[in-house]
Every structure is written in structure tokens, then in C-alpha cells.
Design a protein around this motif. Sequence first.
Motif, PDB file in Angstrom:
ATOM      1  N   ASN A  11       0.725  -1.483  -0.273  1.00 30.03           N
ATOM      2  CA  ASN A  11      -0.027  -0.465  -0.472  1.00 30.03           C
ATOM      3  C   ASN A  11       0.864   1.467  -0.223  1.00 30.03           C
ATOM      4  O   ASN A  11       1.654   1.390   0.903  1.00 30.03           O
ATOM      5  CB  ASN A  11      -0.968   0.204   0.812  1.00 30.03           C
ATOM      6  N   GLN A  12       1.071   1.132  -1.370  1.00 30.27           N
ATOM      7  CA  GLN A  12       1.746   3.010  -0.731  1.00 30.27           C
ATOM      8  C   GLN A  12       1.525   3.980   0.100  1.00 30.27           C
ATOM      9  O   GLN A  12       2.651   5.223   0.270  1.00 30.27           O
ATOM     10  CB  GLN A  12       1.649   3.749  -2.352  1.00 30.27           C
ATOM     11  N   LEU A  13       0.497   4.186   0.349  1.00 32.81           N
ATOM     12  CA  LEU A  13      -0.423   5.343   1.333  1.00 32.81           C
ATOM     13  C   LEU A  13       0.538   5.017   2.684  1.00 32.81           C
ATOM     14  O   LEU A  13       1.219   5.780   3.167  1.00 32.81           O
ATOM     15  CB  LEU A  13      -1.881   5.413   0.878  1.00 32.81           C
ATOM     16  N   ILE A  14       0.254   3.424   2.827  1.00 35.31           N
ATOM     17  CA  ILE A  14       0.949   3.031   3.865  1.00 35.31           C
ATOM     18  C   ILE A  14       2.310   3.481   4.383  1.00 35.31           C
ATOM     19  O   ILE A  14       3.403   4.251   5.031  1.00 35.31           O
ATOM     20  CB  ILE A  14       0.578   2.046   4.127  1.00 35.31           C
ATOM     21  N   LEU A  15       3.443   3.472   2.856  1.00 33.51           N
ATOM     22  CA  LEU A  15       4.631   3.611   2.259  1.00 33.51           C
ATOM     23  C   LEU A  15       4.883   5.203   2.828  1.00 33.51           C
ATOM     24  O   LEU A  15       5.738   5.155   3.620  1.00 33.51           O
ATOM     25  CB  LEU A  15       5.076   3.345   1.408  1.00 33.51           C
ATOM     26  N   ASP A  16       4.313   5.176   2.219  1.00 31.94           N
ATOM     27  CA  ASP A  16       4.386   7.716   2.477  1.00 31.94           C
ATOM     28  C   ASP A  16       4.455   7.466   3.905  1.00 31.94           C
ATOM     29  O   ASP A  16       4.764   8.822   3.633  1.00 31.94           O
ATOM     30  CB  ASP A  16       3.691   7.974   1.173  1.00 31.94           C
ATOM     31  N   THR A  17       2.898   7.046   4.535  1.00 33.96           N
ATOM     32  CA  THR A  17       2.724   7.627   5.983  1.00 33.96           C
ATOM     33  C   THR A  17       3.898   7.197   6.899  1.00 33.96           C
ATOM     34  O   THR A  17       4.321   7.891   7.131  1.00 33.96           O
ATOM     35  CB  THR A  17       2.047   7.387   6.467  1.00 33.96           C
ATOM     36  N   PHE A  27      15.982   9.379  10.680  1.00 33.88           N
ATOM     37  CA  PHE A  27      16.265   8.057   9.992  1.00 33.88           C
ATOM     38  C   PHE A  27      16.323   7.907   8.362  1.00 33.88           C
ATOM     39  O   PHE A  27      15.728   8.398   7.999  1.00 33.88           O
ATOM     40  CB  PHE A  27      15.050   6.919  10.473  1.00 33.88           C
ATOM     41  N   GLU A  28      17.043   6.957   7.462  1.00 38.10           N
ATOM     42  CA  GLU A  28      17.311   6.648   6.569  1.00 38.10           C
ATOM     43  C   GLU A  28      16.135   5.867   6.390  1.00 38.10           C
ATOM     44  O   GLU A  28      16.501   4.693   6.680  1.00 38.10           O
ATOM     45  CB  GLU A  28      18.668   6.749   6.201  1.00 38.10           C
ATOM     46  N   VAL A  29      15.484   6.326   5.142  1.00 38.43           N
ATOM     47  CA  VAL A  29      14.096   5.272   4.830  1.00 38.43           C
ATOM     48  C   VAL A  29      14.261   4.684   3.122  1.00 38.43           C
ATOM     49  O   VAL A  29      14.511   5.428   2.619  1.00 38.43           O
ATOM     50  CB  VAL A  29      12.976   6.202   4.835  1.00 38.43           C
TER      51      VAL A  29
END
Length: 119
Positions: A11-17, A27-29
Motif C-alpha cells: 500500500n503506497q499510502l502506508i509506505l508514504d506515511t 532515520f534513513e528510509v
Amino acid sequence: MLKRILVLDNNQLILDTIQEALLYEKFEVKITTDSKDIIENIQSYKPHLVILDYKVSGPKGDAICRQIKNNPHLNDTPVIICSAYLSDNDMELCGCDAVISKPFGLAELLDKVNNLVYS
């Protein structure tokens, strides 16, 4: 040096959040929706922590976690599994270091991340 975190979710929205929250916490993500080459990504990125969605296309989060924990070069990397299907009672079954139940709050996410990265 910033601590590196790799996040896999479909889920791109979860990833972006998650990415925004972790970047704010310094953090580096690295985020990805592709579970196909996740072990290679982990080996090259060398994260201090991996966050996996349980239900992604391809290998499920628990199978990926077991691959990480069975790899002598990666097995000391903490793994958090995010899932609407698992609870803390399933940690041993999955081999992960923590479970975050979806939906989750950012405070819970950050608390578990900090506990695993800085312990």
C-alpha cells in the motif's frame, strides 16, 4: 550516521506515511512494494531494521522474515511485521522481533522502531 530502515508494503499510502514519520525522526528510509527481490535489497541496503507487511504479493511477510532470520549475514537484523491478521502472540511463529497490528498509530510504530534500533 543515520539508522537505516527498509519498509515493504503493498500500500503506497502506508509506505508514504511510514516514510514521512521515520524521516521526521531522523532515520534513513528505503521503501518498496516489491517483495520479489527483498533479500537482495536488504543485503545491499544493510538496514538496521526491516518493516514488513504480512500480506504482500509474492512471499508473505512471515516467509520473508524467516529468510532473513535464517540468513547468517542478516539474522541479527530486527524485523517488525505489520498486519491486520497477526498479534503479538504470533511473533514466535513468524520469527519476527515485533508485530504491529493494522491499523496502527504512529506513536506505536515509532516506539517499537526505537526500541529495536536503539536497544
